[in-house]
Write a protein that holds these residues in place. Structure first.
Motif, PDB file in Angstrom:
ATOM      1  N   HIS A 297       0.812  -1.221   0.000  1.00 21.15           N
ATOM      2  CA  HIS A 297       0.000   0.000   0.000  1.00 21.15           C
ATOM      3  C   HIS A 297       0.849   1.277   0.000  1.00 21.15           C
ATOM      4  O   HIS A 297       0.350   2.342   0.353  1.00 21.15           O
ATOM      5  CB  HIS A 297      -0.930  -0.003   1.222  1.00 21.15           C
ATOM      6  CG  HIS A 297      -1.887  -1.157   1.237  1.00 21.15           C
ATOM      7  ND1 HIS A 297      -3.140  -1.100   0.683  1.00 21.15           N
ATOM      8  CD2 HIS A 297      -1.740  -2.417   1.728  1.00 21.15           C
ATOM      9  CE1 HIS A 297      -3.742  -2.278   0.838  1.00 21.15           C
ATOM     10  NE2 HIS A 297      -2.917  -3.096   1.463  1.00 21.15           N
TER      11      HIS A 297
ATOM     12  N   SER B  85       0.485   9.075  -1.856  1.00 21.26           N
ATOM     13  CA  SER B  85      -0.590   9.940  -2.352  1.00 21.26           C
ATOM     14  C   SER B  85      -1.205  10.751  -1.226  1.00 21.26           C
ATOM     15  O   SER B  85      -1.515  11.948  -1.395  1.00 21.26           O
ATOM     16  CB  SER B  85      -1.682   9.089  -3.021  1.00 21.26           C
ATOM     17  OG  SER B  85      -1.178   8.442  -4.169  1.00 21.26           O
TER      18      SER B  85
ATOM     19  N   ASN C 158      -8.427   3.298   6.243  1.00 22.56           N
ATOM     20  CA  ASN C 158      -8.875   2.444   5.145  1.00 22.56           C
ATOM     21  C   ASN C 158      -9.462   1.118   5.639  1.00 22.56           C
ATOM     22  O   ASN C 158     -10.369   0.554   5.016  1.00 22.56           O
ATOM     23  CB  ASN C 158      -7.724   2.162   4.178  1.00 22.56           C
ATOM     24  CG  ASN C 158      -7.322   3.403   3.388  1.00 22.56           C
ATOM     25  OD1 ASN C 158      -8.079   4.371   3.314  1.00 22.56           O
ATOM     26  ND2 ASN C 158      -6.139   3.379   2.801  1.00 22.56           N
TER      27      ASN C 158
ATOM     28  N   GLU D 153      -0.499   4.367  -1.712  1.00 20.07           N
ATOM     29  CA  GLU D 153      -1.586   5.048  -0.989  1.00 20.07           C
ATOM     30  C   GLU D 153      -1.027   6.029   0.040  1.00 20.07           C
ATOM     31  O   GLU D 153      -1.553   7.129   0.207  1.00 20.07           O
ATOM     32  CB  GLU D 153      -2.471   4.011  -0.285  1.00 20.07           C
ATOM     33  CG  GLU D 153      -3.204   3.070  -1.237  1.00 20.07           C
ATOM     34  CD  GLU D 153      -3.871   1.931  -0.504  1.00 20.07           C
ATOM     35  OE1 GLU D 153      -4.247   2.118   0.677  1.00 20.07           O
ATOM     36  OE2 GLU D 153      -4.008   0.843  -1.098  1.00 20.07           O
TER      37      GLU D 153
END
Length: 473
Positions: free
Chosen positions: A78, A84, A195, A81
């Protein structure tokens, strides 16, 4: 909202006692509330993480009986993620690029040290002009992303510790993305917990200092903040943090020593928590039913090896012999002992189960069941081997040879009858015979041990002792 917890170890070492206790608390809380429990492997530190440690952690959790929902969540899958999310915070004005080199930062730290003031980043790069940023970019300077800590105070309620306050002025503008484009712990954790929809973060109280930084990140995104519960550390008897100097700390080491997973699970539950009554031996179902996160203690728990051994011995004593056979057999075979069938080993277990603390004890303390003694307890010789002992035992061997029904009651009857005939105490036979056939002063009931060993072995060992101990004397 459905309760969701997680256990998130870094695969840089084995599953240790502290981590196992944290995992158990998370698991109990989720199962109590009909929620989900997730396993997350925080393996963004590529240099120190290893597949071997991942497997060790998984094996340790499975041994304890902890099952998790869904597949294992790996942080390494991940990374994009997290990156970002860091850039999104820059875009929102909650973070900024920092071009300061390690050498510059180290110099500033030393200046603060010389002035005897706490070091805090001076926000030099927050105020860079666009031209200055472009200049640094053209020079190929490495850059990190720092979180811009707002003014004010960060306050949260901790289930264990109550209200906790941090002045934001004392929190540095911390880095959330390193110059090599890898996220730091606090950033990755927040993104993951959001998440994964984690509702409760239950972890060691050494993470309390991380919590305000994580809350600030949650707030910057406008995300829901989970409930925090920071559990006390586990200390050794000297009240210092539990470490190898106190003995084994890795969970699988206890498995290999012969501790039962149910006993370890039960014991770890009581390190910093109790059901509020006098119960100590509790089943998994009872622990789930009784678990109350609000009853976790604030003070550090003391790891008591003796208490763990007592609890383990209780679990061993309560098991059926046939079930114990499956557990004991690997330890016996590890020492090189083999049997054609399980009958003999079942007899040994019957005699020993009330006397052992761990499965390994069946072999170490009951070694005489598997091989003739090579040494005899010196104190036992001095105490029980008298002038006429050899003569009396030699004569009693002849009596043993004539016993047809070689069972404990018959052996006892013959021994006591022989003692009466010789006008001696039964103990004058019992103690030296025990020494001769086990090499020890202490064992389960002598007559039962003699029956299990069998007539041939008993006679051989007594004769061996007569030869060897008489020489020593």
């Amino acid at each position: 909202m459905k309760t969701k917890t997680r256990f998130a170890p870094s695969p840089t070492g084995h599953l240790h006692i502290g981590g196992a206790r944290t995992a158990i608390f998370n698991w109990l809380f989720s199962r109590k509330n009909k929620g989900d429990f997730f396993l997350r492997i925080e393996n963004t530190d590529r240099e120190r993480s290893s597949e071997e440690m991942v497997q060790s952690i998984v094996d340790g959790l499975k041994w304890l009986g902890l099952n998790w929902d869904n597949d294992i969540y790996y942080q390494s899958e991940h990374i994009n993620e997290y990156v970002s999310a860091c850039y999104e915070l820059v875009k929102r004005g909650h973070a900024y690029f920092c071009y300061c080199s390690e050498e510059e930062l180290e110099m500033k730290r030393k200046e603060a040290e010389q002035k005897r003031i706490p070091y805090k980043y001076d926000r030099k790069c927050l105020y860079l002009s666009e031209e200055e940023k472009l200049k640094y970019e053209r020079e190929g300077r490495g850059r990190t992303i720092r979180f811009k800590v707002p003014d004010g105070e960060t306050v949260f309620f901790d289930v264990v510790h109550g209200e906790i306050r941090f002045k934001n002025s004392e929190i540095d503008d911390f880095i959330i993305l390193r110059s090599d484009n890898t996220p730091v712990y606090n950033m990755a954790v927040v993104v993951d917990d959001h998440n994964m929809e984690i509702t409760h973060v239950i972890r060691g109280d050494d993470h309390i200092s991380n919590t305000p930084k994580q809350i600030l990140i949650y707030q910057a995104f406008g995300w829901d903040i989970p409930v925090f519960a920071h559990v006390p550390l586990i200390l050794g008897p000297d009240r210092k943090r539990l470490s190898k100097r106190h003995g084994a700390t890795a969970v699988l080491e206890y498995r290999d020593k012969g501790f039962l997973p149910e006993a370890m699970f039960n014991y770890l539950c009581f390190l910093g928590w109790s059901p509020g009554d006098n119960r100590e031996i509790m089943s998994i179902e009872e622990l789930i039913d009784a678990f109350d996160i609000t009853k976790i203690q604030k003070k550090s728990a003391i790891f008591d090896q003796a208490k763990l051994e007592w609890m383990n011995s209780e679990y061993i004593r309560r098991k059926e012999n046939v079930e114990l056979l499956k557990l004991v057999k690997p330890f016996v075979e590890k020492h090189g002992y083999k049997f054609e069938d399980d009958t003999y080993l079942l007899k040994v277990i019957t005699l020993m189960k009330d006397r052992v603390k761990v499965l390994e004890d069946f072999v170490t303390f009951g070694k005489y069941f598997f091989e003739d003694p090579v040494d005899y307890d010196r104190e036992g010789i001095e105490k029980y081997w008298k002038d006429k002992t050899s003569e009396i035992l030699s004569e009693f061997v002849s009596r043993i040879e004539k016993i047809e029904d070689y069972t404990a009651p018959v052996i006892e009857r013959e021994l006591r009858s022989f003692a009466d005939e010789k006008n001696i105490k039964a103990g004058d036979l019992i103690h030296p015979i025990r020494l001769a056939i086990t090499g020890m002063r202490i064992s389960p009931g002598l007559f039962e041990v003699m029956e299990v060993l069998g007539k041939e072995t008993t006679i051989r060992r007594i004769k061996n002792a007569l030869d060897r101990i008489s020489v020593k004397n």
